[in-house]
Design an enzyme around this catalytic site. Structure first.
Site, PDB file in Angstrom:
ATOM      1  N   ASN A   1       0.926  -1.207   0.063  1.00 28.24           N
ATOM      2  CA  ASN A   1      -0.022   0.073   0.046  1.00 28.24           C
ATOM      3  C   ASN A   1       0.991   1.248  -0.121  1.00 28.24           C
ATOM      4  OD1 ASN A   1      -1.933   1.945   0.439  1.00 28.24           O
ATOM      5  ND2 ASN A   1      -2.180   1.444   2.432  1.00 28.24           N
TER       6      ASN A   1
ATOM      7  N   GLU B   1      -5.242  -4.373  10.897  1.00 27.74           N
ATOM      8  CA  GLU B   1      -4.241  -3.567  10.946  1.00 27.74           C
ATOM      9  C   GLU B   1      -4.522  -2.770  12.255  1.00 27.74           C
ATOM     10  OE1 GLU B   1      -4.221  -1.171   7.102  1.00 27.74           O
ATOM     11  OE2 GLU B   1      -2.275  -2.364   6.823  1.00 27.74           O
TER      12      GLU B   1
ATOM     13  N   SER C   1       3.511  -2.109  10.260  1.00 29.14           N
ATOM     14  CA  SER C   1       5.028  -2.467  10.483  1.00 29.14           C
ATOM     15  C   SER C   1       5.248  -3.629  10.224  1.00 29.14           C
ATOM     16  CB  SER C   1       5.277  -1.962  12.186  1.00 29.14           C
ATOM     17  OG  SER C   1       5.179  -0.594  12.366  1.00 29.14           O
TER      18      SER C   1
ATOM     19  N   HIS D   1      -9.619   1.291   5.250  1.00 32.23           N
ATOM     20  CA  HIS D   1      -8.332   1.724   6.040  1.00 32.23           C
ATOM     21  C   HIS D   1      -8.557   2.685   7.084  1.00 32.23           C
ATOM     22  CE1 HIS D   1      -4.098   2.610   6.686  1.00 32.23           C
ATOM     23  NE2 HIS D   1      -3.778   1.208   5.984  1.00 32.23           N
TER      24      HIS D   1
ATOM     25  N   GLY E   1       2.726   2.317  10.761  1.00 34.15           N
ATOM     26  CA  GLY E   1       3.897   3.521  10.510  1.00 34.15           C
ATOM     27  C   GLY E   1       4.759   3.723  11.888  1.00 34.15           C
TER      28      GLY E   1
ATOM     29  N   GLU F   1      -6.699   4.917   8.220  1.00 27.05           N
ATOM     30  CA  GLU F   1      -6.337   6.381   7.615  1.00 27.05           C
ATOM     31  C   GLU F   1      -7.663   7.076   6.675  1.00 27.05           C
ATOM     32  OE1 GLU F   1      -1.787   5.283   7.421  1.00 27.05           O
ATOM     33  OE2 GLU F   1      -2.936   5.399   5.593  1.00 27.05           O
TER      34      GLU F   1
ATOM     35  N   LYS G   1       0.102   4.326  -0.286  1.00 30.48           N
ATOM     36  CA  LYS G   1      -0.475   5.293   0.443  1.00 30.48           C
ATOM     37  C   LYS G   1      -0.305   6.551  -0.324  1.00 30.48           C
ATOM     38  CE  LYS G   1      -0.438   3.146   5.018  1.00 30.48           C
ATOM     39  NZ  LYS G   1      -0.039   3.404   6.300  1.00 30.48           N
TER      40      LYS G   1
HETATM   41  O1  LIG Z   1      -1.388   0.950   6.932  1.00 33.13           O
HETATM   42  C1  LIG Z   1      -0.495  -0.186   6.390  1.00 33.13           C
HETATM   43  C2  LIG Z   1      -0.706  -0.854   5.278  1.00 33.13           C
HETATM   44  O2  LIG Z   1      -2.172  -0.541   4.515  1.00 33.13           O
HETATM   45  C3  LIG Z   1       0.783  -0.591   7.312  1.00 33.13           C
HETATM   46  O3  LIG Z   1       1.613   0.479   7.057  1.00 33.13           O
HETATM   47  P1  LIG Z   1       3.160   0.213   7.777  1.00 33.13           P
HETATM   48  O4  LIG Z   1       3.517  -1.048   6.806  1.00 33.13           O
HETATM   49  O5  LIG Z   1       3.802   1.456   6.851  1.00 33.13           O
HETATM   50  O6  LIG Z   1       3.130   0.083   9.166  1.00 33.13           O
END
Ligand SMILES: O=C(CO)COP(=O)(O)O
Length: 248
Positions: A9, A163, A207, A95, A169, A97, A11
């Site tokens: 992803n 997640e 992560s 997601h 992150g 976010e 982002k």
């Molecule tokens: O949100 C995520 C994948 O959709 C996870 O992000 P990270 O792997 O950067 O922690």
């Protein structure tokens, strides 16, 4: 048995030239360039992914989709039919976010799930608790509530991604015990509600890195990984894909 699915992803990251170099490096990596691996890029770059991935088994994924299924006066929206039209196979929905910054609630996510399935896309439905919800012992209640949106597509094909928000992150990956507990809960709820035919995969995200992928992906309850930061460079993403490949 299905192999472990690894989706990167990106982002809100990417530029055309840098994407091309990264995608070509992915194509050259035999651990990455195979079925069961895909990339979710921002809308402007999905056609570029489709062009570079053409002829390979790598999947194109979108990071979001409109809740409105039919074309029309929805300025700025991108429909599931459009994503399908340009060759997307998966679409991330819910997601954390998007829930956090764009107030996506259960009603909205149900419509997005239905639109995705109607267009022939495979939804990757994201669930996960905040640190406060985890520390107050409410993760099962919160994730259980989030899973109810899947009733909108009962009996259809989909993927779930667990997640934990506090692991996204942060470099603070969930423990193997926490991951297995959450995945067992999700698998149990989905099979209870949607029947054994719902042979779904539950991806872990939060992560995931080269140095923890082996342990995470070796869990039977983990059907793959949803990878953020590590999918923006080929070496680490290749190692994660290699860890998934070893479980085949
Ligand atoms: O949100 C995520 C994948 O959709 C996870 O992000 P990270 O792997 O950067 O922690």
């Amino acid at each position: 048995m299905q192999g472990k699915l690894v989706l990167g992803n990106w982002k809100m990251n990417g530029r055309h030239a840098a994407n091309l170099a990264l995608l070509q490096a992915m194509l050259a990596d035999e651990d990455i360039n195979r079925a069961g691996v895909g990339i979710a890029a921002p809308y402007p770059y999905l056609a570029q992914l489709g062009a570079v991935f053409a002829g390979s088994q790598l999947a194109v994924a979108a990071q979001d989709v409109s809740r409105y299924a039919a074309d029309g006066a929805f300025t700025g929206e991108v429909s599931a039919a459009m994503l399908s039209d340009i060759g997307c196979r998966y679409v991330l929905i819910g997601h954390s976010e998007r829930r956090q910054y764009f107030a996506e609630d259960d009603a909205c996510l149900r419509l997005k799930l239905q639109a995705a399935v109607a267009a022939g896309l495979v939804p990757v439905y994201c669930v996960g608790e905040t640190l406060e919800e985890r520390e107050s012992g409410r993760f099962a209640e919160v994730v259980g509530e989030q899973l109810k949106a899947l009733d909108a597509i009962a009996g259809q094909g989909y993927v779930v991604a667990y997640e934990p928000v506090w692991a996204i992150g942060t470099g603070r990956v969930a423990s193997i015990e926490q991951i297995d507990e959450a995945h067992q809960l999700i698998l149990g709820r989905v099979l209870q509600c949607h029947g054994a035919s719902a042979s779904i995969r539950v991806l872990y995200g939060g992560s995931v890195k080269a140095d923890n992928a082996d342990a995470i992906l070796s869990l039977a309850s983990v059907g793959g990984a949803l990878v953020g930061g590590a999918s923006l460079e080929v070496k680490g993403f290749g190692k994660i894909c290699q860890s998934a490949k070893k479980t085949l």
